[in-house]
Design a protein around this motif. Sequence first.
Motif, PDB file in Angstrom:
ATOM      1  N   ASN A 150      -5.864   4.371   8.090  1.00  0.00           N
ATOM      2  CA  ASN A 150      -6.184   3.739   9.363  1.00  0.00           C
ATOM      3  C   ASN A 150      -6.837   2.383   9.146  1.00  0.00           C
ATOM      4  N   GLY A 151      -6.387   1.389   9.875  1.00  0.00           N
ATOM      5  CA  GLY A 151      -7.020   0.071   9.873  1.00  0.00           C
ATOM      6  C   GLY A 151      -7.098  -0.594   8.526  1.00  0.00           C
ATOM      7  N   THR A 152      -5.978  -0.670   7.819  1.00  0.00           N
ATOM      8  CA  THR A 152      -5.982  -1.285   6.483  1.00  0.00           C
ATOM      9  C   THR A 152      -5.109  -2.528   6.462  1.00  0.00           C
ATOM     10  N   ASN A 153      -5.091  -3.159   5.323  1.00  0.00           N
ATOM     11  CA  ASN A 153      -4.232  -4.305   5.044  1.00  0.00           C
ATOM     12  C   ASN A 153      -4.338  -5.359   6.143  1.00  0.00           C
ATOM     13  N   CYS A 154      -5.571  -5.686   6.472  1.00  0.00           N
ATOM     14  CA  CYS A 154      -5.872  -6.637   7.535  1.00  0.00           C
ATOM     15  C   CYS A 154      -5.470  -8.041   7.119  1.00  0.00           C
ATOM     16  N   GLY A 155      -4.809  -8.734   8.026  1.00  0.00           N
ATOM     17  CA  GLY A 155      -4.422 -10.118   7.763  1.00  0.00           C
ATOM     18  C   GLY A 155      -5.634 -11.028   7.815  1.00  0.00           C
ATOM     19  N   THR A 156      -5.531 -12.198   7.222  1.00  0.00           N
ATOM     20  CA  THR A 156      -6.653 -13.115   7.180  1.00  0.00           C
ATOM     21  C   THR A 156      -6.712 -14.001   8.421  1.00  0.00           C
ATOM     22  N   ASN A 165       0.857  -1.172   0.000  1.00  0.00           N
ATOM     23  CA  ASN A 165       0.000   0.000   0.000  1.00  0.00           C
ATOM     24  C   ASN A 165       0.900   1.231   0.000  1.00  0.00           C
ATOM     25  N   SER A 166       0.337   2.356  -0.430  1.00  0.00           N
ATOM     26  CA  SER A 166       1.084   3.612  -0.405  1.00  0.00           C
ATOM     27  C   SER A 166       0.111   4.771  -0.430  1.00  0.00           C
ATOM     28  N   ALA A 167       0.599   5.929  -0.018  1.00  0.00           N
ATOM     29  CA  ALA A 167      -0.209   7.149  -0.054  1.00  0.00           C
ATOM     30  C   ALA A 167       0.714   8.309  -0.396  1.00  0.00           C
ATOM     31  N   GLN A 168       0.309   9.102  -1.372  1.00  0.00           N
ATOM     32  CA  GLN A 168       1.107  10.242  -1.789  1.00  0.00           C
ATOM     33  C   GLN A 168       0.922  11.375  -0.790  1.00  0.00           C
ATOM     34  N   ILE A 169       2.009  12.007  -0.404  1.00  0.00           N
ATOM     35  CA  ILE A 169       1.995  13.125   0.539  1.00  0.00           C
ATOM     36  C   ILE A 169       2.117  14.409  -0.281  1.00  0.00           C
ATOM     37  N   GLY A 170       0.988  14.856  -0.813  1.00  0.00           N
ATOM     38  CA  GLY A 170       0.991  16.032  -1.684  1.00  0.00           C
ATOM     39  C   GLY A 170       1.990  15.846  -2.809  1.00  0.00           C
ATOM     40  N   THR A 171       2.817  16.866  -3.025  1.00  0.00           N
ATOM     41  CA  THR A 171       3.871  16.770  -4.033  1.00  0.00           C
ATOM     42  C   THR A 171       5.221  16.485  -3.384  1.00  0.00           C
ATOM     43  N   LYS A 172       5.213  16.335  -2.070  1.00  0.00           N
ATOM     44  CA  LYS A 172       6.476  16.199  -1.335  1.00  0.00           C
ATOM     45  C   LYS A 172       7.051  14.789  -1.311  1.00  0.00           C
ATOM     46  N   GLY A 173       6.209  13.769  -1.420  1.00  0.00           N
ATOM     47  CA  GLY A 173       6.718  12.409  -1.369  1.00  0.00           C
ATOM     48  C   GLY A 173       5.619  11.386  -1.216  1.00  0.00           C
ATOM     49  N   THR A 174       6.002  10.193  -0.764  1.00  0.00           N
ATOM     50  CA  THR A 174       5.069   9.077  -0.640  1.00  0.00           C
ATOM     51  C   THR A 174       5.432   8.269   0.594  1.00  0.00           C
ATOM     52  N   ASN A 206       6.390  -8.495   4.714  1.00  0.00           N
ATOM     53  CA  ASN A 206       7.251  -9.644   4.465  1.00  0.00           C
ATOM     54  C   ASN A 206       6.490 -10.875   4.927  1.00  0.00           C
ATOM     55  N   SER A 207       6.021 -11.695   4.012  1.00  0.00           N
ATOM     56  CA  SER A 207       5.191 -12.855   4.360  1.00  0.00           C
ATOM     57  C   SER A 207       5.978 -13.922   5.117  1.00  0.00           C
ATOM     58  N   ALA A 208       7.289 -13.963   4.962  1.00  0.00           N
ATOM     59  CA  ALA A 208       8.093 -14.959   5.673  1.00  0.00           C
ATOM     60  C   ALA A 208       8.218 -14.625   7.166  1.00  0.00           C
ATOM     61  N   THR A 209       8.266 -13.333   7.486  1.00  0.00           N
ATOM     62  CA  THR A 209       8.439 -12.926   8.886  1.00  0.00           C
ATOM     63  C   THR A 209       7.154 -12.423   9.517  1.00  0.00           C
ATOM     64  N   GLY A 210       6.153 -12.072   8.703  1.00  0.00           N
ATOM     65  CA  GLY A 210       4.903 -11.512   9.221  1.00  0.00           C
ATOM     66  C   GLY A 210       5.035 -10.055   9.628  1.00  0.00           C
ATOM     67  N   LYS A 211       6.124  -9.415   9.240  1.00  0.00           N
ATOM     68  CA  LYS A 211       6.350  -8.019   9.634  1.00  0.00           C
ATOM     69  C   LYS A 211       5.930  -7.046   8.546  1.00  0.00           C
ATOM     70  N   ASN A 212       5.274  -5.980   9.012  1.00  0.00           N
ATOM     71  CA  ASN A 212       4.989  -4.835   8.161  1.00  0.00           C
ATOM     72  C   ASN A 212       6.115  -3.828   8.375  1.00  0.00           C
ATOM     73  N   CYS A 213       6.293  -2.954   7.419  1.00  0.00           N
ATOM     74  CA  CYS A 213       7.305  -1.910   7.501  1.00  0.00           C
ATOM     75  C   CYS A 213       6.757  -0.658   6.835  1.00  0.00           C
TER      76      CYS A 213
END
Length: 153
Positions: A141-147, A56-65, A71-78
């Motif tokens: 807020n509250g996205t990318n929910c695991g199954t 997932n991603s979200a653009q921050i105006g014209t300043k960035g993203t 990582n499905s192997a570790t279960g970690k989001n970053c």
Amino acid sequence: MTIIRRATAIGATVTATACAALALAPAAAAAPKAAAPKAAAAQYNGACGSGHSVVNSAQIGTKGTVFLTYNSATGKNCVVTVRTTPGKAVHMTASLGFASPTTTVTDTGYFTTYAGPVYLDARGLCVTWRGEISGEVAGKNGTNCGTLAADRH
């Protein structure tokens, strides 16, 4: 009087001819307005490391993203916040969390290129993530929910 009538008749003929020419001429297409150039989005820089893919991603105006990776192997989001154009250090934030139990991991400071990465084991949970660059904020807020339901007690 005849001259006036004649001038009127000639004027009417010229006017009628001009009107007919306008009626038969193709309508001039309105020139399309040039669209304002869309700001180029920052590209994910791989800062979260091997095995992490952008989910997932979200653009921050014209300043960035701000990018959310997983990582499905570790279960970690970053989360990492990347500037569109690196430059003088500005205030930036990368933040990642979930609601139950309340946990948030944040990297904030003055950076030239990116903030983060911040990691959180959120396997089976919805995450809240955001990025900030010079006062502009984006995220979700509250996205990318695991199954899988994870027991976090």
